[in-house]
Design a protein around this motif. Structure first.
Motif, short mmCIF file in Angstrom:
data_model
loop_
_atom_site.label_atom_id
_atom_site.label_comp_id
_atom_site.label_asym_id
_atom_site.label_seq_id
_atom_site.Cartn_x
_atom_site.Cartn_y
_atom_site.Cartn_z
N LEU A 34 0.75 -1.08 0.00
CA LEU A 34 0.04 -0.13 -0.05
C LEU A 34 0.72 1.21 0.08
CD1 LEU A 34 -2.60 -1.06 2.62
CD2 LEU A 34 -2.96 -1.19 0.14
N LEU A 35 1.96 0.99 0.74
CA LEU A 35 2.88 2.28 0.79
C LEU A 35 4.37 2.00 0.98
CD1 LEU A 35 2.53 5.55 1.20
CD2 LEU A 35 2.04 4.93 3.49
N GLN A 36 5.19 2.74 0.58
CA GLN A 36 6.64 2.63 1.02
C GLN A 36 7.27 3.99 1.20
OE1 GLN A 36 9.13 0.33 -1.36
NE2 GLN A 36 7.68 0.33 -3.17
N GLY A 37 8.22 3.96 2.19
CA GLY A 37 9.11 5.23 2.27
C GLY A 37 9.70 5.37 3.89
N PRO A 38 9.95 6.76 3.89
CA PRO A 38 10.71 6.85 5.31
C PRO A 38 9.89 6.74 6.25
CG PRO A 38 11.50 8.51 3.72
CD PRO A 38 10.49 7.60 3.08
N LEU A 39 9.95 6.51 7.53
CA LEU A 39 9.14 6.29 8.66
C LEU A 39 8.08 7.55 8.70
CD1 LEU A 39 10.59 4.33 11.62
CD2 LEU A 39 9.33 3.67 9.65
N THR A 40 8.59 8.67 9.00
CA THR A 40 7.84 9.88 9.24
C THR A 40 6.60 10.21 8.05
OG1 THR A 40 9.65 11.24 8.42
CG2 THR A 40 9.09 11.19 10.85
N GLU A 41 7.23 9.81 6.97
CA GLU A 41 6.15 9.97 5.81
C GLU A 41 5.14 8.81 5.71
OE1 GLU A 41 8.81 10.66 2.22
OE2 GLU A 41 7.10 9.57 1.06
N VAL A 42 5.61 7.57 6.20
CA VAL A 42 4.52 6.41 6.24
C VAL A 42 3.70 6.74 7.33
CG1 VAL A 42 4.44 3.88 6.68
CG2 VAL A 42 6.07 4.62 4.89
N PHE A 43 4.05 7.09 8.41
CA PHE A 43 3.29 7.18 9.57
C PHE A 43 2.36 8.51 9.35
CE2 PHE A 43 6.19 4.35 12.04
CZ PHE A 43 5.43 3.18 11.97
N SER A 44 2.66 9.32 8.71
CA SER A 44 1.70 10.45 8.55
C SER A 44 0.50 10.27 7.46
CB SER A 44 2.59 11.56 8.06
OG SER A 44 2.84 11.50 6.59
N ARG A 45 0.53 8.99 6.96
CA ARG A 45 -0.49 8.64 6.21
C ARG A 45 -1.69 7.95 6.74
NH1 ARG A 45 0.25 8.73 0.50
NH2 ARG A 45 -1.84 8.02 0.43
N ASP A 46 -2.18 8.46 7.73
CA ASP A 46 -3.49 7.92 8.37
C ASP A 46 -4.37 7.21 7.73
OD1 ASP A 46 -2.14 9.16 10.55
OD2 ASP A 46 -3.64 10.75 10.71
N ASP A 47 -4.81 7.57 6.63
CA ASP A 47 -5.67 6.92 5.63
C ASP A 47 -5.21 5.61 5.36
OD1 ASP A 47 -3.79 8.27 4.26
OD2 ASP A 47 -4.89 8.53 2.41
N VAL A 48 -3.94 5.67 4.72
CA VAL A 48 -3.33 4.25 4.28
C VAL A 48 -3.28 3.38 5.49
CG1 VAL A 48 -1.52 3.03 2.93
CG2 VAL A 48 -2.15 5.47 2.24
N LEU A 49 -2.82 3.88 6.51
CA LEU A 49 -2.55 2.95 7.77
C LEU A 49 -3.94 2.37 8.21
CD1 LEU A 49 0.17 5.05 9.51
CD2 LEU A 49 0.35 2.94 8.52
N ALA A 50 -5.05 3.32 8.04
CA ALA A 50 -6.03 2.71 8.53
C ALA A 50 -6.80 1.71 7.68
CB ALA A 50 -6.99 3.95 8.56
N GLU A 51 -6.35 1.72 6.53
CA GLU A 51 -7.01 0.80 5.60
C GLU A 51 -6.10 -0.54 5.75
OE1 GLU A 51 -6.06 1.83 1.31
OE2 GLU A 51 -6.33 -0.11 0.53
N ALA A 52 -4.93 -0.42 6.21
CA ALA A 52 -4.22 -1.37 6.46
C ALA A 52 -4.21 -2.17 7.58
CB ALA A 52 -2.59 -1.34 6.27
N GLY A 53 -5.16 -1.34 8.58
CA GLY A 53 -5.64 -1.87 10.33
C GLY A 53 -4.63 -1.77 11.20
N LEU A 54 -3.81 -0.67 10.88
CA LEU A 54 -2.79 -0.24 11.70
C LEU A 54 -2.86 1.22 12.37
CD1 LEU A 54 0.33 -1.40 9.16
CD2 LEU A 54 -0.53 -2.54 11.16
N LEU A 55 -2.31 1.13 13.79
CA LEU A 55 -2.31 2.52 14.17
C LEU A 55 -0.96 2.86 14.18
CD1 LEU A 55 -4.53 2.27 17.38
CD2 LEU A 55 -4.82 3.63 15.43
N PRO A 56 -0.78 4.47 13.77
CA PRO A 56 0.60 4.92 13.99
C PRO A 56 0.94 4.83 15.35
CG PRO A 56 -0.90 6.30 13.07
CD PRO A 56 -1.69 5.26 13.40
N PRO A 57 2.45 5.13 15.79
CA PRO A 57 2.91 4.77 17.14
C PRO A 57 2.26 6.02 17.84
CG PRO A 57 4.77 4.91 15.56
CD PRO A 57 3.33 5.11 14.88
N ALA A 58 2.10 5.66 19.21
CA ALA A 58 1.50 6.58 20.19
C ALA A 58 1.90 7.99 20.24
CB ALA A 58 1.47 5.83 21.45
N VAL A 59 3.20 8.32 20.12
CA VAL A 59 3.66 9.50 20.18
C VAL A 59 3.34 10.41 18.80
CG1 VAL A 59 5.97 11.10 19.79
CG2 VAL A 59 6.04 8.98 21.55
#
Lengths: 248, 287, 281
Positions: free
Chosen positions: C214-239
């Motif tokens: 669904l997505l690949q890239g540096p961490l901050t970039e990947v974790f800022s894509r809430d929409d894609v993470l939600a699609e993958a059923g993942l939650l970004p890190p707590a911080v």
């Protein structure tokens, strides 16, 4: 979950009787051909019960075991005429006609006897089997429990085996070689971890049964198991056939 | 509130081991509490769970002394089958603890062992599955379920026996974060809505802390701390010494606290944290 | 180092587990493959050691096509650390267990001894070489498994949920060893559903969901894509979740760990000079 076939519908004890009948017949049958036929009948029952595909991997494993057994035994028999020698120069690895015949019979017997087990498992809920054992056959709870433990672990074992296979493969152990000796040698790194992981899990199951009050006395059933006319007919047929084999 | 579980000076040695798994342990749990018990591997979590449900000393042998009393019954003097009706147990491995092939049968298993008539089983199964939110899975095969769903089946199976307390030994250790949270939500509901007493032995502190009212820390078989989770998470030295997880949100606010920039209670969830951060920025005139 | 080209895989029963996956992980990178159970992570992993072969497309590891390479050849390039060390331990001593891999590569005598000693030192097991691995705790058994892989000298290390079922301290120890290996130049691939672990250790992430990348890239970039993470059923890190409203306002940059966030917030509240004074060096 609707039962998939008539075999699933039979009472667990009926299937145990079938299994025992096959074992008995295998004991009394002497030639390779009758034993082969007996084995074919087990496969036919599996086919009729629509589980042949499902039990195929297990049957392959049993065939491998029977083959191993054959190899270990065939060189030990010295009677009869020598058919060939593996290392003629050193006189090691003599195989005789008597040895070949006897070992073929033994291996086929072993195969026929053990092949009912995967079929039994694929068509019977292990819990039902234990309940049947405890209530109908009055098998003590402890033995019945040991049975359910080993039965329940067969499908889990397959999953675990997959993981073990993957782990050893990553350490460079090739398990796909066609070479028979290599495959035999590969058994140890697989079997040992599998055994130890299984022992640990069976303990969890034992504790789980204990904390849910199993074995404390008479129990009731959500889905009572009935011994139906089909069971009576099948049991009778199995007993009759086994009896005939013994007489002949 | 009335005392439900009373562990008094309980000591337990496995087999011939010279080191006690539990050493003179004392613990009281009152009816209606949701207690979390944590500690590193080998601290005695699993042993304590087994002592609470009577597996120790009935099934697991060893040398022991002291007493465990649950709902007025001394576990050493009460048969496991009787304890099974009072203490519902859930274990780590979702596969190894399930005995049946489909959900309905699994939940019925304990009831069958109690020799309950079928007519009584059916509503109890329905009730238990509804309580953990998997009524729609009733006729499904266990093989088709995810790890989180299987653990909920295990919880339902324990609930069907209408226990006074649920003891769960690392029920989420094999689950992914979503599965873990689902199980935690179910436990919260059981505690809040159904007033069930819950003892959760768990090392995922970040996941557990927002849900429990009290956190007990074990170390080498002893209770070394027993306080609300917010209190425990302030004690950085304790967390470090026991090698416990330091939940990120609490860790951040604790650092602010130490730098003299924050003085309120440590937030446990992201939502609480956002609120506190907003309050802090507002106070400092930022935003 | 690792290149997937339009890799697809369909199981014999017709289930398509991987759909047209392409990525490139460079030498020396620390990449995380993240996704929920059932996202295709495990299937992809089985391609790394040639257990599964792509139905179409291909996977190249250090120039080797995994579909054609032999098991031992691949094992030399890629080391695997699996979730449960008990799936591989079967020899009576730690030393023999570590030697199992090199022996399968056809190495002998001195060379094996050298590799066992080196691998044991890398994971801090030197004093346990004669111990029985069964008698060690789970954390140490996990290190035995890691050493037995390192002894084969792979450049690439794949860790499959290495912290599941381990306690927090054991998990940190394994990850500290991994980090040291990364610093020495190993390429690391961390397969996990634990986002806090990813935030702390990885450099880039590949997000799998429903068999697709669904997505690949540096961490901050990947974790800022809430929409894609939600699609993958993942939650970004707590911080990151904690700071989301302020990141959007441009107040706090995309930091991933509590320590970094503390640094940022100190600076915001007290200015750089003061922050420099109260922050640990």
């Amino acid at each position: 979950m609707p039962p998939a076939s008539f075999l699933h519908n039979l009472h667990p004890l009926t299937k145990v009787v079938w299994s025992l009948a096959v074992v008995t017949a295998a004991f009394f049958l002497q030639g390779p051909l009758p034993l082969l036929l007996l084995w074919a009948s087990v496969l036919a029952v599996a086919g009729a019960g629509k589980v042949l595909r499902q039990v195929l991997p297990a049957l392959k494993g049993l065939a491998l075991l029977a083959g191993l057994f054959f190899l270990f035994q065939v060189f030990l028999i010295r009677e009869g005429n020598t058919v060939f020698t593996l290392f003629p120069a050193k006189g090691i690895g003599q195989v005789t006609d008597v040895g070949l015949y006897a070992c073929t019979v033994l291996a086929l017997r072993m195969l026929a006897m053990t092949s009912t087990i995967p079929v039994l498992l694929a068509t019977t809920n292990p819990k039902d089997m234990v309940v049947a054992f405890v209530e109908k056959l009055k098998v003590p709870y402890l033995y019945a429990f040991m049975l359910v433990t080993s039965l329940r672990f067969i499908p889990i074992l397959q999953e675990q085996l997959d993981l073990v296979l993957q782990a050893q493969r990553a350490r460079g152990r090739d398990l796909e070689g066609r070479n028979f000796i290599k495959r035999v040698k590969a058994v140890v790194p697989l079997a040992l971890p599998l055994l130890l992981v299984s022992i640990r899990r069976s303990r969890t199951l034992a504790i789980s049964l204990e904390t849910r009050g199993f074995g404390s006395g008479p129990r009731t059933h959500l889905r009572p198991l009935a011994f139906r006319p089909a069971d009576i007919a099948a049991t009778a047929a199995c007993l009759l056939l086994a009896f005939l084999v013994i007489l002949l | 509130m009335e005392t439900l579980i009373e562990v008094q000076n309980f000591t337990f040695y496995y087999g011939e081991s010279p080191v006690p798994a539990l050493a003179d342990l004392n613990l009281t749990v009152r009816r209606g509490e949701f207690v979390g018990i944590t500690g590193p591997t080998g601290a005695g979590k699993t042993t304590l769970a087994l002592a609470l449900n009577g597996v120790i000393p009935h099934f697991q042998g060893g040398r022991w002394s002291g007493r465990v009393v649950v709902a007025g019954m001394d576990t050493a003097e009460t048969p496991c089958s009787r304890l099974a009706r009072i203490i519902g147990s859930v274990f780590q491995d979702p596969e190894a603890q399930l005995v049946a092939t489909d959900v309905e049968e699994e939940v019925a298993f304990g009831l069958e062992n109690q020799a309950l008539p079928r007519e009584e089983m059916l509503p109890r199964i329905e009730e238990a599955l509804t309580m953990v939110g998997i009524r729609d899975l009733r006729h499904r095969s266990l093989k088709e379920l995810s790890g989180g769903q299987k653990q909920r089946v295990a919880i339902a199976a324990a609930l069907a026996m209408r226990p006074a307390v649920l003891v769960l030994d690392e029920p989420t250790s094999e689950l992914d974060p979503q599965g873990t949270q689902d199980v935690m939500e179910v436990l919260r509901l059981l505690n809040r809505e159904h007033h069930l007493t819950i003892v959760l032995l768990e090392q995922k502190l970040a996941a557990m802390a927002p849900y429990i009212s009290r956190l007990v820390c074990l170390h080498e078989g002893r209770v070394v701390a027993d306080a609300p989770p917010r209190e425990i998470l302030r004690r950085e030295k304790l967390l470090r010494e026991l090698g416990l997880e330091d939940p990120p949100v609490a860790a951040f606010f604790r650092q602010l606290q130490r730098a003299g920039l924050y003085s309120r209670d440590l937030p446990l969830t992201v939502e609480e944290g956002r609120e506190e951060l907003g309050r802090l920025f507002a106070k400092e005139g930022i935003l | 180092m690792i290149r997937a080209e339009n890799l697809s895989f369909t199981y014999p029963n017709g289930l398509q587990a991987l759909k047209d996956i392409s990525f490139h992980i460079k030498k020396g990178e620390f990449a995380a493959i993240i996704g929920r159970n059932g996202s295709g992570k495990t299937t992809l992993l089985k391609h790394f050691n040639g257990l599964l072969k792509p139905t179409s497309g291909r996977l190249l590891i250090a120039g080797l096509d995994t579909a054609r390479a032999r098991t031992a050849e691949l094992a030399r390039k890629v080391g695997f650390l699996f979730q449960n060390p008990d799936h591989q331990i079967f020899l009576p001593t730690v030393a023999q267990e570590i030697a199992f891999g090199p022996r399968n590569l056809g190495l002998k005598g001195r060379e094996i001894e050298r590799r066992v000693a080196e691998a044991a030192a890398q994971v801090g097991l030197t004093e346990y070489l004669d111990a029985s691995p069964w008698k060690l705790g789970k954390g140490l058994r996990q290190r035995v498994a890691l050493a037995s892989v390192l002894a084969m000298g792979p450049d690439i290390l794949v860790l499959d949920e290495p912290t599941t079922g381990q306690d927090y301290r054991q998990a940190r120890e394994i990850m500290a060893i991994t980090k040291a290996l990364h610093r020495k130049g190993h390429t690391i691939i961390l397969v996990t559903h634990d986002m806090e672990l990813v935030a702390r250790y990885a450099e880039k992430a590949l997000v799998l969901g429903g068999g697709r990348l669904l997505l690949q890239g540096p961490l901050t970039e990947v974790f800022s894509r809430d929409d894609v993470l939600a699609e993958a059923g993942l939650l970004p890190p707590a911080v990151l979740r904690l700071t989301a409203p302020y990141r959007k306002a441009g107040l706090i940059p995309g930091v991933l760990t509590p320590e970094d966030l503390f640094r940022e917030v100190c600076t915001i509240l007290r200015g750089e000079d003061h922050a420099a004074r109260i922050l640990p060096a």
